[in-house]
Design a protein around this motif. Structure first.
Motif, PDB file in Angstrom:
ATOM      1  N   GLY A  77       0.683  -1.135  -0.136  1.00 50.42           N
ATOM      2  CA  GLY A  77      -0.027  -0.143  -0.115  1.00 50.42           C
ATOM      3  C   GLY A  77       0.872   1.274  -0.128  1.00 50.42           C
ATOM      4  N   GLU A  78       2.151   0.974   0.043  1.00 49.32           N
ATOM      5  CA  GLU A  78       3.066   2.019   0.291  1.00 49.32           C
ATOM      6  C   GLU A  78       2.859   2.972  -1.049  1.00 49.32           C
ATOM      7  OE1 GLU A  78       5.840   3.172   2.392  1.00 49.32           O
ATOM      8  OE2 GLU A  78       4.617   2.305   3.848  1.00 49.32           O
ATOM      9  N   GLY A  79       2.840   2.485  -2.155  1.00 44.41           N
ATOM     10  CA  GLY A  79       2.881   3.066  -3.441  1.00 44.41           C
ATOM     11  C   GLY A  79       1.734   3.893  -3.696  1.00 44.41           C
ATOM     12  N   ASP A  80       0.737   3.827  -2.847  1.00 43.96           N
ATOM     13  CA  ASP A  80      -0.611   4.534  -3.368  1.00 43.96           C
ATOM     14  C   ASP A  80      -0.484   6.045  -3.343  1.00 43.96           C
ATOM     15  OD1 ASP A  80      -1.581   1.907  -3.577  1.00 43.96           O
ATOM     16  OD2 ASP A  80      -2.491   1.752  -1.673  1.00 43.96           O
ATOM     17  N   GLY A  81      -1.062   6.458  -4.149  1.00 46.21           N
ATOM     18  CA  GLY A  81      -1.137   7.948  -3.903  1.00 46.21           C
ATOM     19  C   GLY A  81      -2.494   8.538  -2.980  1.00 46.21           C
ATOM     20  N   ILE A  82      -2.447   9.468  -2.418  1.00 48.69           N
ATOM     21  CA  ILE A  82      -3.598  10.028  -1.492  1.00 48.69           C
ATOM     22  C   ILE A  82      -3.745  11.400  -1.871  1.00 48.69           C
ATOM     23  CG2 ILE A  82      -4.134  10.794   0.746  1.00 48.69           C
ATOM     24  CD1 ILE A  82      -2.709   8.265   1.732  1.00 48.69           C
ATOM     25  N   LEU A  83      -5.078  11.710  -2.090  1.00 49.17           N
ATOM     26  CA  LEU A  83      -5.217  13.014  -2.794  1.00 49.17           C
ATOM     27  C   LEU A  83      -6.472  13.601  -1.663  1.00 49.17           C
ATOM     28  CD1 LEU A  83      -4.946  15.019  -5.274  1.00 49.17           C
ATOM     29  CD2 LEU A  83      -6.657  13.812  -6.396  1.00 49.17           C
ATOM     30  N   THR A 106     -13.918   4.535 -11.813  1.00 56.55           N
ATOM     31  CA  THR A 106     -12.735   4.974 -12.664  1.00 56.55           C
ATOM     32  C   THR A 106     -11.640   3.985 -12.510  1.00 56.55           C
ATOM     33  OG1 THR A 106     -13.498   7.093 -12.044  1.00 56.55           O
ATOM     34  CG2 THR A 106     -11.102   6.959 -13.068  1.00 56.55           C
ATOM     35  N   ASN A 107     -10.868   3.814 -13.515  1.00 53.95           N
ATOM     36  CA  ASN A 107      -9.625   2.660 -13.492  1.00 53.95           C
ATOM     37  C   ASN A 107      -8.553   3.479 -12.607  1.00 53.95           C
ATOM     38  OD1 ASN A 107      -8.153   0.487 -13.789  1.00 53.95           O
ATOM     39  ND2 ASN A 107      -7.523   1.062 -15.965  1.00 53.95           N
ATOM     40  N   GLY A 108      -8.057   2.684 -11.445  1.00 54.29           N
ATOM     41  CA  GLY A 108      -6.992   2.862 -10.505  1.00 54.29           C
ATOM     42  C   GLY A 108      -7.227   3.768  -9.472  1.00 54.29           C
ATOM     43  N   VAL A 109      -8.492   4.080  -9.171  1.00 54.45           N
ATOM     44  CA  VAL A 109      -9.052   4.776  -7.976  1.00 54.45           C
ATOM     45  C   VAL A 109      -9.382   3.568  -6.921  1.00 54.45           C
ATOM     46  CG1 VAL A 109     -10.748   6.046  -6.958  1.00 54.45           C
ATOM     47  CG2 VAL A 109      -9.905   6.599  -8.947  1.00 54.45           C
ATOM     48  N   ALA A 121     -13.054  15.725   0.028  1.00 58.10           N
ATOM     49  CA  ALA A 121     -12.762  14.546  -0.711  1.00 58.10           C
ATOM     50  C   ALA A 121     -11.659  13.875  -0.211  1.00 58.10           C
ATOM     51  CB  ALA A 121     -13.023  14.328  -2.111  1.00 58.10           C
ATOM     52  N   HIS A 122     -11.679  12.638  -0.009  1.00 53.41           N
ATOM     53  CA  HIS A 122     -10.261  11.851   0.501  1.00 53.41           C
ATOM     54  C   HIS A 122     -10.033  10.766  -0.565  1.00 53.41           C
ATOM     55  CE1 HIS A 122      -7.142  10.787   3.110  1.00 53.41           C
ATOM     56  NE2 HIS A 122      -7.304   9.320   2.609  1.00 53.41           N
ATOM     57  N   ILE A 123      -9.181  10.526  -1.511  1.00 53.40           N
ATOM     58  CA  ILE A 123      -9.075   9.686  -2.408  1.00 53.40           C
ATOM     59  C   ILE A 123      -7.616   8.830  -2.566  1.00 53.40           C
ATOM     60  CG2 ILE A 123      -9.171   9.290  -4.919  1.00 53.40           C
ATOM     61  CD1 ILE A 123     -10.609  12.444  -4.710  1.00 53.40           C
ATOM     62  N   LYS A 124      -7.810   7.622  -2.552  1.00 53.10           N
ATOM     63  CA  LYS A 124      -6.517   6.780  -2.701  1.00 53.10           C
ATOM     64  C   LYS A 124      -6.424   6.399  -4.240  1.00 53.10           C
ATOM     65  CE  LYS A 124      -4.885   4.903   1.561  1.00 53.10           C
ATOM     66  NZ  LYS A 124      -4.957   3.640   2.483  1.00 53.10           N
ATOM     67  N   TYR A 125      -5.318   6.409  -4.753  1.00 51.88           N
ATOM     68  CA  TYR A 125      -5.344   6.079  -6.135  1.00 51.88           C
ATOM     69  C   TYR A 125      -4.029   5.226  -6.348  1.00 51.88           C
ATOM     70  CZ  TYR A 125      -2.544  10.454  -6.494  1.00 51.88           C
ATOM     71  OH  TYR A 125      -1.306  11.106  -6.670  1.00 51.88           O
ATOM     72  N   ASP A 126      -3.992   4.561  -7.723  1.00 53.46           N
ATOM     73  CA  ASP A 126      -2.795   3.946  -7.819  1.00 53.46           C
ATOM     74  C   ASP A 126      -1.893   5.018  -9.031  1.00 53.46           C
ATOM     75  OD1 ASP A 126      -0.673   2.379  -8.871  1.00 53.46           O
ATOM     76  OD2 ASP A 126      -2.017   0.929 -10.023  1.00 53.46           O
ATOM     77  N   PRO A 127      -0.883   5.363  -8.613  1.00 53.88           N
ATOM     78  CA  PRO A 127      -0.058   6.311  -9.193  1.00 53.88           C
ATOM     79  C   PRO A 127       0.349   5.748 -10.682  1.00 53.88           C
ATOM     80  CG  PRO A 127       1.051   6.092  -7.577  1.00 53.88           C
ATOM     81  CD  PRO A 127      -0.191   5.231  -7.339  1.00 53.88           C
ATOM     82  N   GLU A 128       0.237   4.522 -10.858  1.00 51.71           N
ATOM     83  CA  GLU A 128       0.483   3.999 -12.059  1.00 51.71           C
ATOM     84  C   GLU A 128      -0.377   4.210 -13.292  1.00 51.71           C
ATOM     85  OE1 GLU A 128       3.342   2.013 -13.209  1.00 51.71           O
ATOM     86  OE2 GLU A 128       4.114   2.645 -11.284  1.00 51.71           O
ATOM     87  N   THR A 129      -1.498   4.109 -12.788  1.00 55.92           N
ATOM     88  CA  THR A 129      -2.573   4.254 -13.877  1.00 55.92           C
ATOM     89  C   THR A 129      -3.467   5.444 -13.945  1.00 55.92           C
ATOM     90  OG1 THR A 129      -4.011   3.226 -12.373  1.00 55.92           O
ATOM     91  CG2 THR A 129      -3.133   1.718 -13.819  1.00 55.92           C
ATOM     92  N   VAL A 130      -3.506   6.286 -12.738  1.00 56.19           N
ATOM     93  CA  VAL A 130      -4.305   7.430 -12.827  1.00 56.19           C
ATOM     94  C   VAL A 130      -3.610   8.512 -11.889  1.00 56.19           C
ATOM     95  CG1 VAL A 130      -5.771   6.776 -10.735  1.00 56.19           C
ATOM     96  CG2 VAL A 130      -6.851   8.197 -12.465  1.00 56.19           C
ATOM     97  N   GLY A 131      -3.875   9.582 -12.213  1.00 60.72           N
ATOM     98  CA  GLY A 131      -3.232  10.695 -11.444  1.00 60.72           C
ATOM     99  C   GLY A 131      -4.274  11.626 -10.876  1.00 60.72           C
ATOM    100  N   GLN A 360       1.733  14.524 -12.394  1.00 63.77           N
ATOM    101  CA  GLN A 360       1.414  12.932 -12.272  1.00 63.77           C
ATOM    102  C   GLN A 360       2.925  12.253 -12.839  1.00 63.77           C
ATOM    103  OE1 GLN A 360      -3.052  13.460 -13.184  1.00 63.77           O
ATOM    104  NE2 GLN A 360      -1.972  12.154 -14.646  1.00 63.77           N
ATOM    105  N   ARG A 361       2.946  11.011 -12.413  1.00 68.52           N
ATOM    106  CA  ARG A 361       4.029  10.222 -12.689  1.00 68.52           C
ATOM    107  C   ARG A 361       4.128  10.222 -14.264  1.00 68.52           C
ATOM    108  NH1 ARG A 361       5.459   4.902 -10.106  1.00 68.52           N
ATOM    109  NH2 ARG A 361       5.638   5.959  -8.283  1.00 68.52           N
TER     110      ARG A 361
END
Length: 524
Positions: A77-83, A106-109, A121-131, A360-361
């Motif tokens: 979970g370390e790599g998850d982005g938090i927004l 949405t893909n990646g959220v 709004a508190h959002i966790k996402y996968d920085p690989e697929t979405v930013g 974003q990455r």
């Protein structure tokens, strides 16, 4: 399509950017490894691999063969982005539901929660697929306006200026009033010794007579039972008790409210009791119109407050120094970035200014001459010299050409560069350094934890001891009055024995409290 998994490897022993390049270069050649990204400060590698061909443990083994320590990190979970976003325009629960359900599709959220009351709004996402920009676009398309929760970049929570000011003030007040009290006390001591000398040798010289005379001035009673010495000490003690001790009282009250006892409680207990006891004794003496002046403790509170507020002041000054360095680091971060869209053959199609947090990455960022690099990245196009002294301490600018890595916060000098973002947000080298320094400041040394634990027991223990002292002396006094008489010199014969005993017992127990107070200095 072959499946691609992602794992994180904790890498130790990396010292510089060439180690990073070494690991990345060697692992890219391996079969089944799709891509690898290494963060130097975090000591972490993010590897995307084909699980049919290679396992995370084998990846760690490959890194070990290069001479670094490597372990696979379990919690990915370390790599998850938090927004964190502020969303405006929501009116009811159905708006909330609409945003949440659309985002979750949405893909990646990975996770999303929206609070209507706070508009957040508190959002966790996968920085690989979405930013973050994609997420904000989704919410905009639904008809709401969003903006980032503004991070406090000034590091004001690290600022100790106010505490430094308040402790300095409290020290100065205590000190100003403490000096005369100390002076009076020492003077009285010297005079007392001369007095006793004078009594032993009857033939007193003229100087000694004058000395006696001047000490008599201090012992002179303004009102029956109230000597000049005690009155002056009282006047000097009040401002210290109020202004010097103000912060201690607040802290002690808070501690007691949560039923814990800290050093402040001890300080407040000892000073207040010494002060009140002295005051009560004075009032009693005045009521009795006593001939002999009572022994008071007005010198104790100012001295305690002086030492302890000096200690607190110095402590905050020291903390302020490290925080200053950290605030400087934080101020090095760029606030905005220019993101460009490239067509075929790297032709610029469009560019826009966005907040650094929104990069974003994989974004292509343009850095103009004289500009700061907003994120860590790899140069795609352009040649330039870059001043990286903030991270490496190297005074000479470093040449950058396509394929080189750049560090966020460093300054581009003469050429315009296009870079592809590799580490953004909290993963940049600079953010990692800031995080490390912050952690170093907030974490306690083991000895300090031990001291805190001790002081938790220390305060109740001292209070208990002083109560025991009080009771013990009262009992001793009523059983065998001679002992009290032997130790309690200079009480007036006019008092009843019970009164003498209680007074002496109180004096003893307060002495215990007052002596235990500087121990808190020892613990500190």
């Amino acid at each position: 399509a072959k499946t691609i998994s992602k794992c994180y490897v904790q890498v130790t022993g990396m010292t510089c950017a060439s180690c990073v390049a070494n690991i990345e270069r060697n692992l890219r050649r391996e079969d089944g490894i799709h891509s690898i990204l290494v963060a130097l400060m975090a000591g972490k590698a993010e590897v995307r691999y084909n699980p049919a061909v290679i396992h995370p443990s084998a990846i760690a083994e490959l890194i070990r063969e290069l001479g670094f320590g490597a372990t696979v990190m379990e919690n990915c979970g370390e790599g998850d982005g938090i927004l964190e976003l502020v969303v405006r325009g929501m009116t009811c629960a159905s708006c909330v539901h609409k945003i949440e359900s659309t985002l979750m599709k949405t893909n990646g959220v990975l996770y999303c929660s929206v609070a209507l009351a706070t508009n957040k709004a508190h959002i966790k996402y996968d920085p690989e697929t979405v930013g973050p920009r994609d997420v904000m676009q989704v919410i905009k398309d639904l008809g709401f306006t969003t903006s980032l929760v503004k991070k406090d970049r000034s590091a004001s929570h690290l600022d100790h200026k106010q505490e430094i000011r308040q402790w300095k003030r409290s020290f100065v007040v205590s000190f100003v009033f403490c000096v005369p009290v100390m002076g009076l006390m020492i003077y009285m001591m010297v005079m007392d010794s001369q007095l006793s000398d004078a009594h032993t040798h009857q033939n007193t010289s003229s100087e000694e007579r004058e000395a006696l005379h001047s000490s008599m001035v201090l012992e002179y009673q303004l009102l029956p039972g109230l000597s000049v010495m005690n009155f002056v000490s009282f006047l000097l003690c009040v401002p210290v008790q109020v202004f010097g001790g103000w912060h201690f009282y607040i802290q002690a009250y808070r501690a007691l409210k949560h039923s814990t006892a800290n050093m402040d409680v001890l300080v407040v207990l000892a000073t207040s009791i010494a002060f009140l006891y002295s005051l009560v004794i004075l009032l009693v003496a005045m009521a009795e119109k006593a001939k002999v002046n009572p022994v008071t403790f007005f010198d104790t509170p100012p001295m305690l407050f002086v030492f302890i507020s000096l200690g607190r002041w110095l402590e905050h000054v020291a903390k302020g120094k490290t925080s200053e360095a950290l605030a400087r680091l934080i101020s090095l971060q760029a606030t905005e970035a220019t993101i460009v869209t490239l067509g075929p053959d790297n032709i610029l199609l469009s560019e826009e200014q966005v907040d650094v947090e929104l990069v974003q990455r994989g974004d292509i960022v343009r850095v103009v001459p004289g500009g700061k690099f907003p994120v860590d990245g790899r140069v795609i196009e352009g040649h330039s010299m870059v001043d990286e002294s903030l991270i490496t301490g190297e005074a000479m600018p470093v040449t950058k050409k396509p394929g080189n890595t750049v560090i966020a916060g460093s300054i581009n000098q003469n050429g315009s560069l296009l870079i592809s973002a590799t580490h953004v947000g909290a993963d940049t080298t600079l953010s990692q350094i800031v995080k490390l320094v912050e952690e170093a400041q907030t974490s306690k040394a083991p000895i300090q934890q031990f001291a805190d634990k001790l002081s938790g027991y220390f305060v109740p223990f001292i209070v208990a001891v002083s109560v025991v002292t009080l009771l013990a002396w009262i009992i001793i006094g009523f059983v065998d009055f001679e002992i009290v008489e032997k130790y309690f010199l200079g009480y007036s014969r006019s008092l009843s024995s019970a009164e003498v005993i209680v007074r002496f017992a109180f004096q003893a127990s307060i002495t215990v409290l007052c002596i235990a107070c500087p121990c808190s200095l020892g613990l500190a």
